[in-house]
Design an enzyme around this catalytic site. Structure first.
Site, PDB file in Angstrom:
ATOM      1  N   ASN A 119       0.826  -1.221   0.000  1.00 37.20           N
ATOM      2  CA  ASN A 119       0.000   0.000   0.000  1.00 37.20           C
ATOM      3  C   ASN A 119       0.854   1.263   0.000  1.00 37.20           C
ATOM      4  O   ASN A 119       0.577   2.204   0.745  1.00 37.20           O
ATOM      5  CB  ASN A 119      -0.922   0.024   1.238  1.00 37.20           C
ATOM      6  CG  ASN A 119      -2.041  -0.974   1.115  1.00 37.20           C
ATOM      7  OD1 ASN A 119      -2.788  -0.967   0.149  1.00 37.20           O
ATOM      8  ND2 ASN A 119      -2.147  -1.842   2.086  1.00 37.20           N
ATOM      9  N   ARG A 124       7.574   7.181  -0.332  1.00 38.94           N
ATOM     10  CA  ARG A 124       7.267   6.868   1.071  1.00 38.94           C
ATOM     11  C   ARG A 124       8.015   5.625   1.554  1.00 38.94           C
ATOM     12  O   ARG A 124       8.449   5.563   2.700  1.00 38.94           O
ATOM     13  CB  ARG A 124       5.754   6.690   1.248  1.00 38.94           C
ATOM     14  CG  ARG A 124       5.358   6.632   2.711  1.00 38.94           C
ATOM     15  CD  ARG A 124       3.920   7.045   2.924  1.00 38.94           C
ATOM     16  NE  ARG A 124       3.594   6.951   4.346  1.00 38.94           N
ATOM     17  CZ  ARG A 124       3.015   5.896   4.902  1.00 38.94           C
ATOM     18  NH1 ARG A 124       2.699   4.844   4.157  1.00 38.94           N
ATOM     19  NH2 ARG A 124       2.742   5.881   6.191  1.00 38.94           N
ATOM     20  N   ARG A 171       2.626  -2.396   9.165  1.00 34.84           N
ATOM     21  CA  ARG A 171       3.915  -2.947   8.718  1.00 34.84           C
ATOM     22  C   ARG A 171       4.867  -3.144   9.892  1.00 34.84           C
ATOM     23  O   ARG A 171       5.785  -3.967   9.820  1.00 34.84           O
ATOM     24  CB  ARG A 171       4.546  -2.030   7.678  1.00 34.84           C
ATOM     25  CG  ARG A 171       3.644  -1.750   6.471  1.00 34.84           C
ATOM     26  CD  ARG A 171       4.242  -0.697   5.558  1.00 34.84           C
ATOM     27  NE  ARG A 171       3.254  -0.186   4.631  1.00 34.84           N
ATOM     28  CZ  ARG A 171       2.447   0.837   4.886  1.00 34.84           C
ATOM     29  NH1 ARG A 171       2.513   1.440   6.072  1.00 34.84           N
ATOM     30  NH2 ARG A 171       1.579   1.260   3.989  1.00 34.84           N
ATOM     31  N   LYS A 215       3.753 -11.859  -4.782  1.00 35.32           N
ATOM     32  CA  LYS A 215       4.498 -10.848  -5.534  1.00 35.32           C
ATOM     33  C   LYS A 215       5.755 -10.408  -4.796  1.00 35.32           C
ATOM     34  O   LYS A 215       6.837 -10.303  -5.387  1.00 35.32           O
ATOM     35  CB  LYS A 215       3.625  -9.625  -5.813  1.00 35.32           C
ATOM     36  CG  LYS A 215       4.384  -8.535  -6.567  1.00 35.32           C
ATOM     37  CD  LYS A 215       3.568  -7.269  -6.686  1.00 35.32           C
ATOM     38  CE  LYS A 215       4.485  -6.146  -7.115  1.00 35.32           C
ATOM     39  NZ  LYS A 215       4.529  -5.055  -6.164  1.00 35.32           N
ATOM     40  N   PRO A 232       7.737 -11.020 -10.720  1.00 29.83           N
ATOM     41  CA  PRO A 232       6.713 -10.339  -9.910  1.00 29.83           C
ATOM     42  C   PRO A 232       5.610  -9.796 -10.819  1.00 29.83           C
ATOM     43  O   PRO A 232       5.891  -9.066 -11.766  1.00 29.83           O
ATOM     44  CB  PRO A 232       7.494  -9.196  -9.244  1.00 29.83           C
ATOM     45  CG  PRO A 232       8.942  -9.573  -9.370  1.00 29.83           C
ATOM     46  CD  PRO A 232       9.037 -10.341 -10.649  1.00 29.83           C
ATOM     47  N   ASP A 234       2.367  -7.496 -11.133  1.00 29.33           N
ATOM     48  CA  ASP A 234       1.453  -6.477 -10.619  1.00 29.33           C
ATOM     49  C   ASP A 234       0.522  -6.073 -11.747  1.00 29.33           C
ATOM     50  O   ASP A 234       0.467  -6.734 -12.790  1.00 29.33           O
ATOM     51  CB  ASP A 234       2.226  -5.286 -10.036  1.00 29.33           C
ATOM     52  CG  ASP A 234       3.048  -4.553 -11.087  1.00 29.33           C
ATOM     53  OD1 ASP A 234       2.988  -4.928 -12.294  1.00 29.33           O
ATOM     54  OD2 ASP A 234       3.765  -3.596 -10.731  1.00 29.33           O
ATOM     55  N   HIS A 236       0.685  -3.619 -13.835  1.00 28.55           N
ATOM     56  CA  HIS A 236       1.406  -3.266 -15.067  1.00 28.55           C
ATOM     57  C   HIS A 236       1.795  -4.521 -15.844  1.00 28.55           C
ATOM     58  O   HIS A 236       1.616  -4.601 -17.060  1.00 28.55           O
ATOM     59  CB  HIS A 236       2.653  -2.455 -14.735  1.00 28.55           C
ATOM     60  CG  HIS A 236       2.364  -1.070 -14.253  1.00 28.55           C
ATOM     61  ND1 HIS A 236       1.975  -0.050 -15.094  1.00 28.55           N
ATOM     62  CD2 HIS A 236       2.405  -0.530 -13.017  1.00 28.55           C
ATOM     63  CE1 HIS A 236       1.782   1.048 -14.389  1.00 28.55           C
ATOM     64  NE2 HIS A 236       2.038   0.782 -13.127  1.00 28.55           N
ATOM     65  N   PHE A 283       8.681  -4.032 -18.334  1.00 31.49           N
ATOM     66  CA  PHE A 283       7.998  -3.263 -17.298  1.00 31.49           C
ATOM     67  C   PHE A 283       8.360  -1.786 -17.374  1.00 31.49           C
ATOM     68  O   PHE A 283       7.490  -0.904 -17.327  1.00 31.49           O
ATOM     69  CB  PHE A 283       8.368  -3.842 -15.932  1.00 31.49           C
ATOM     70  CG  PHE A 283       7.854  -3.043 -14.771  1.00 31.49           C
ATOM     71  CD1 PHE A 283       6.574  -3.225 -14.301  1.00 31.49           C
ATOM     72  CD2 PHE A 283       8.656  -2.105 -14.150  1.00 31.49           C
ATOM     73  CE1 PHE A 283       6.093  -2.481 -13.231  1.00 31.49           C
ATOM     74  CE2 PHE A 283       8.191  -1.362 -13.082  1.00 31.49           C
ATOM     75  CZ  PHE A 283       6.908  -1.547 -12.621  1.00 31.49           C
TER      76      PHE A 283
END
Length: 313
Positions: A119, A124, A171, A215, A232, A234, A236, A283
């Site tokens: 998330n 960040r 987390r 992932k 991985p 996602d 995209h 990617f």
């Protein structure tokens, strides 16, 4: 600064260091990158025909350490040639994105950094990783930077509480629990075991860690455990596969477990043991610009919020 001869076609530092593989690098001025690796503060400057570098504190093996991290020992031009012969779509992407390498990251840092990716976006995540290092890592003498903390520094309820105060949210629990699990499993010996396992077994073991879903496990396998066939997936990568390789996926609105595995298997059939590396080029081409790179660490929809009790492979 010291230097080693290397053209931009052999490595594109901007894409490699800022493209979402690692979260400890910043571009301070155009083509100059500052980051922490192997308990040192590095400055790298990319020129057309070489890379200038320095490490604080310096050691006698700086060039060897840096070249190992950047995988300069691997023949990228040969890989690109093989991948281009196998896939005309890759060939087009390769013309725009040359010099894309997979970093050889430190596994424990890689694991805990990607727990922070849930998330989240790159800016960040980077801030959170730096905060964790400043709280528990050793200061790099003569700088304001900190090395990544040893795993034993992240064990205990007080760690979880302190990370919550630092706005890590849920987390914080995953980081503390994962640190405890890694210690329980054997620490660095367990990490080395993962490297020597086959990819499927290593991925299953990683998913025993709290907060590690498919992932994130694939990211870790690819970026720090030498399982370069890990892909991985996602949104995209789902879109790339759907629009260019597997048109029947258009009937799916989200990445189910079945779709996730099908996409990974397809790229492995196409690019073999380097599927994850080759897919990274596709990617980056899909993202178009670095403004979109923050999407690299999108939410993993089904991230597990408790320790998985699966049989160790």
């Amino acid at each position: 600064m010291k230097k080693f001869i290397c053209s931009k076609d052999k490595i594109n530092l901007k894409c490699v260091l800022l493209g979402g593989q690692c979260f400890r690098w910043k571009e301070t001025v155009p083509n100059e990158y500052v980051g922490v690796y192997a308990d040192g503060l590095w400055t790298l400057v990319q020129y057309d025909d070489h890379i200038a570098y320095k490490r604080n504190p310096p050691t006698d093996s700086d060039e060897t350490t840096l070249c190992h991290y950047l995988r300069m020992d691997e023949d990228l031009e040969k890989y690109y040639e093989i991948w281009s012969l196998n896939d005309p779509i890759f060939k087009k992407s390769a013309q725009k994105f040359k010099g894309i390498r997979m970093l050889r990251q430190e596994p424990i840092e890689n694991i805990l950094s990607f727990i922070c990716s849930s998330n989240n976006n790159i800016i960040r995540i980077s801030s959170m990783v730096e905060k964790m290092c400043s709280l528990y890592g050793k200061n790099i003498i003569g700088t304001q930077y900190y090395a990544f903390p040893s795993i034993d520094k992240l064990v205990g309820n007080d760690v979880e509480e302190e990370l919550k105060k630092a706005k890590f949210g849920y987390r914080a629990k995953f980081i503390r629990q994962t640190a405890e699990k890694i210690v329980e499993f054997g620490g660095n010996k367990w990490i080395e075991k993962l490297k020597n396992m086959d990819y499927t077994c290593a991925k299953k073991e990683l998913m025993l860690l709290p907060g590690i879903g498919p992932k994130v496990a694939d990211c870790i396998c690819l970026m720090s455990l030498e399982h370069l066939e890990a892909v991985p997936v996602d949104t995209h990568v789902f879109q790339i596969a759907r629009d260019n390789y597997l048109p029947h996926l258009k009937k799916y609105k989200s990445v189910t477990d079945r779709v996730y595995n099908e996409i990974g298997d397809y790229f492995r059939s196409l690019f073999k043991i380097h599927a994850g590396w080759a897919h990274t080029v596709l990617f980056l081409d899909d993202l178009k610009s670095f403004k979109e790179y923050e999407g690299y660490c999108e939410v993993e929809e089904n991230i597990k919020k408790s320790t998985k009790k699966k049989k160790i492979c």
